[in-house]
Scaffold this active site. Structure first.
Site, mmCIF file in Angstrom:
data_model
loop_
_atom_site.group_PDB
_atom_site.id
_atom_site.type_symbol
_atom_site.label_atom_id
_atom_site.label_comp_id
_atom_site.label_asym_id
_atom_site.label_seq_id
_atom_site.Cartn_x
_atom_site.Cartn_y
_atom_site.Cartn_z
ATOM 1 N N ASP A 34 0.807 -1.218 0.000
ATOM 2 C CA ASP A 34 0.000 0.000 0.000
ATOM 3 C C ASP A 34 0.847 1.277 0.000
ATOM 4 O O ASP A 34 1.768 1.424 0.807
ATOM 5 C CB ASP A 34 -0.891 -0.015 1.250
ATOM 6 C CG ASP A 34 -2.171 0.781 1.079
ATOM 7 O OD1 ASP A 34 -2.311 1.473 0.064
ATOM 8 O OD2 ASP A 34 -3.034 0.701 1.975
ATOM 9 N N ASP A 35 0.510 2.210 -0.893
ATOM 10 C CA ASP A 35 1.131 3.553 -0.915
ATOM 11 C C ASP A 35 2.648 3.513 -1.127
ATOM 12 O O ASP A 35 3.366 4.371 -0.602
ATOM 13 C CB ASP A 35 0.840 4.305 0.387
ATOM 14 C CG ASP A 35 -0.556 4.935 0.415
ATOM 15 O OD1 ASP A 35 -1.419 4.485 -0.349
ATOM 16 O OD2 ASP A 35 -0.773 5.859 1.218
ATOM 17 N N CYS A 73 -6.188 4.969 -3.047
ATOM 18 C CA CYS A 73 -6.234 3.521 -2.798
ATOM 19 C C CYS A 73 -7.468 2.822 -3.356
ATOM 20 O O CYS A 73 -7.362 1.933 -4.199
ATOM 21 C CB CYS A 73 -6.145 3.253 -1.293
ATOM 22 S SG CYS A 73 -4.736 3.995 -0.462
ATOM 23 N N HIS A 133 -10.481 -1.769 -1.239
ATOM 24 C CA HIS A 133 -10.319 -0.701 -0.250
ATOM 25 C C HIS A 133 -10.249 -1.251 1.171
ATOM 26 O O HIS A 133 -9.466 -0.775 2.000
ATOM 27 C CB HIS A 133 -11.474 0.291 -0.357
ATOM 28 C CG HIS A 133 -11.393 1.399 0.650
ATOM 29 N ND1 HIS A 133 -10.266 2.181 0.795
ATOM 30 C CD2 HIS A 133 -12.278 1.836 1.572
ATOM 31 C CE1 HIS A 133 -10.473 3.065 1.758
ATOM 32 N NE2 HIS A 133 -11.666 2.879 2.246
ATOM 33 N N ASP A 311 -0.673 0.479 -5.328
ATOM 34 C CA ASP A 311 -1.857 1.103 -5.914
ATOM 35 C C ASP A 311 -1.606 2.476 -6.531
ATOM 36 O O ASP A 311 -2.416 2.961 -7.308
ATOM 37 C CB ASP A 311 -3.003 1.179 -4.906
ATOM 38 C CG ASP A 311 -2.550 1.524 -3.500
ATOM 39 O OD1 ASP A 311 -1.397 1.935 -3.308
ATOM 40 O OD2 ASP A 311 -3.371 1.360 -2.567
ATOM 41 N N HIS A 312 -0.495 3.122 -6.188
ATOM 42 C CA HIS A 312 -0.136 4.436 -6.745
ATOM 43 C C HIS A 312 1.200 4.841 -6.153
ATOM 44 O O HIS A 312 1.796 4.096 -5.364
ATOM 45 C CB HIS A 312 -1.199 5.497 -6.417
ATOM 46 C CG HIS A 312 -1.684 5.435 -5.007
ATOM 47 N ND1 HIS A 312 -0.880 5.779 -3.934
ATOM 48 C CD2 HIS A 312 -2.858 5.030 -4.475
ATOM 49 C CE1 HIS A 312 -1.550 5.602 -2.814
ATOM 50 N NE2 HIS A 312 -2.748 5.130 -3.104
#
Length: 462
Positions: A34-35, A73, A133, A311-312
């Site tokens: 994540d992130d 996200c 999510h 996710d990014h």
């Protein structure tokens, strides 16, 4: 037949051959971090310690230009799991509920990625941690390890403690975790995945493992902080006047309530923030390593596709902010590594590819590699040609959206941004990798602007 042609056919045969029978379908280990921005050892960022992601990249293909379809996200993950743009799902909320994604995509005559593998390939589906999510709808899983909390520091009454930043608009904070590492959500997720890999599975499986760090709060055990000395940390590229040529719509994507770089400089916090992000990355990498070690020690080591993605991206001081949410490179760029079993590898398989790809390409790629019928409802494209030959021609740009319809278009040289109010930005990454000079109003780039608009019109999905 000339030798190069023979080699190419052999590579194709290797990719297709093992997938023809039920017993030889490859397993899938699907790891979400994540992130996570593009800071990792294998990408040349030598300061951050990521030995486990590095070894995965070394034995696979890693994509230097992979992009999310939404820089937040929930929407990004919905896009990954459906291979649709978020606006196609018509969600009334930005942070879309897991069941909504399942119900909506099925109403469109399609299915989420793991459900598709289950329905068309007989896959056993298992998941732990953050995939959508929240987690994933339980009715689509054979086994679930659930998902834990964000692991905030707690006081003696069990209430969250913010050490350096307190804002209701973000979970942002940085400090050493004051609990036990074994009690953390990512530790439990790794342990659950390791146990699944120690079991016998009679069917091919898709094991999905979602790690929360380095998502905020950047609270991880002290030992990970101790791996980094703030005074030795290099600061990202930053200019105080960077936003002077950015239209108001672009500046508005910088969120209120998040730390500003000018504040971090004045308060001597910038390197401490980066230290906490580094520590959180290395913590997540250690959990990735636990799962990879378990795979290598299992009977499934030689027949499992491993995909690692985030996710990014994330700003760590660039553009005067510490956040995601923007359409600039730092937020839209996302890590992607695909490692294939030896029997499926092509001639030029291992290493870096600079082709521009999208995270929504993951879905059709897995369907293709697993030898399943293509899903004609998806938007993404199979990356198998780049796994056979990472230098293959590609030519597709990546599109990243925001909820208001603003969109960024990235090809191998330029980033073009078109905001919902009609204002624009254009950056030449060959000469300006930091996106410091907006060329949208420069008449010398009118032909490039026209070309990028044409790409947007060709590839956008209403």
């Amino acid at each position: 037949m000339k030798r190069p042609a023979i080699i190419a056919l052999a590579a194709l045969a290797c990719l297709a051959g093992p997938l023809q029978s039920e017993t030889k379908k490859p397993n899938v280990l699907f790891i979400a971090v994540d992130d996570l921005n593009d800071w990792a050892g294998y990408r040349g960022h030598s300061e951050v310690l990521t030995p486990n992601m590095d070894r995965l990249a070394k034995r696979g293909t890693w994509f230097s230009r992979a992009y999310c379809q939404y820089p937040v996200c929930g929407p990004s993950r919905a896009s990954v799991m459906t291979s649709l743009y978020f606006h196609q799902l018509e969600s009334p909320k930005l942070q879309v509920k897991d069941n909504y994604v399942k119900e909506k995509v099925e109403s469109m005559g399609s299915a989420m990625l793991h459900d598709y593998l289950k329905e068309h390939g007989g896959y056993k589906t298992m998941a732990v941690g953050k995939i959508l999510h929240r987690h994933l709808p339980l009715q689509g899983l054979n086994m679930s390890g659930g998902r834990g909390s964000w692991d905030h520091n707690k006081d003696e009454n069990g209430k969250d403690i913010e050490s350096n930043w307190n804002s209701k608009k973000t979970l942002t904070d940085w400090a050493a975790y004051n609990g036990k590492e074994s009690d953390m959500s990512d530790s439990k997720a790794a342990a659950w995945a390791v146990e699944r890999l120690s079991k016998k599975h009679s069917k091919p499986f898709m094991l999905m493992v979602g790690f929360l760090r380095p998502h905020t709060p950047w609270h991880v055990p002290q030992k990970y902080f101790d791996m980094y000395y703030p005074e030795k940390i290099s600061l990202p590229a930053y200019r105080k006047d960077d936003l002077d040529d950015v239209p108001a719509a672009g500046r508005a994507t910088i969120n209120d309530g998040y730390p500003r770089t000018e504040w971090a400089k004045e308060e001597n916090q910038w390197r401490k923030i980066i230290q906490s992000y580094y520590a959180s990355i290395t913590f997540a990498d250690s959990k990735v390593g636990e799962v990879l070690d378990a795979l290598e020690a299992s009977p499934y080591a030689d027949n499992t596709i491993v995909i690692l993605w985030s996710d990014h991206g994330y700003h760590m001081g660039e553009k005067n902010t510490f956040q995601k949410h923007t359409l600039w490179e730092r937020s839209a760029s996302a890590p992607l590594i695909i490692s294939l079993p030896k029997s499926m590898q092509g001639e030029k398989y291992r290493g870096r590819t600079d082709r521009v790809v999208s995270l929504l390409d993951i879905y059709p790629t897995l369907v293709d590699l697993c030898g399943l019928p293509a899903n004609d409802k998806v938007v993404g494209r199979s990356l198998k040609p780049l796994l056979i030959n990472r230098e293959a021609e590609w030519g597709h740009p990546a599109l990243t959206y925001r909820k208001d319809g603003s969109v960024g278009v990235r090809d191998e040289r330029y980033r073009y941004i078109e905001y919902s109010d009609g204002s624009t930005e254009l950056y030449d990454h060959k000469n300006d990798p930091n996106e410091w000079k907006n060329l949208a109003e420069n008449p010398e780039y009118s032909a490039v602007m026209k070309s990028m608009r044409q790409k947007l019109m060709k590839y956008q999905v209403k």
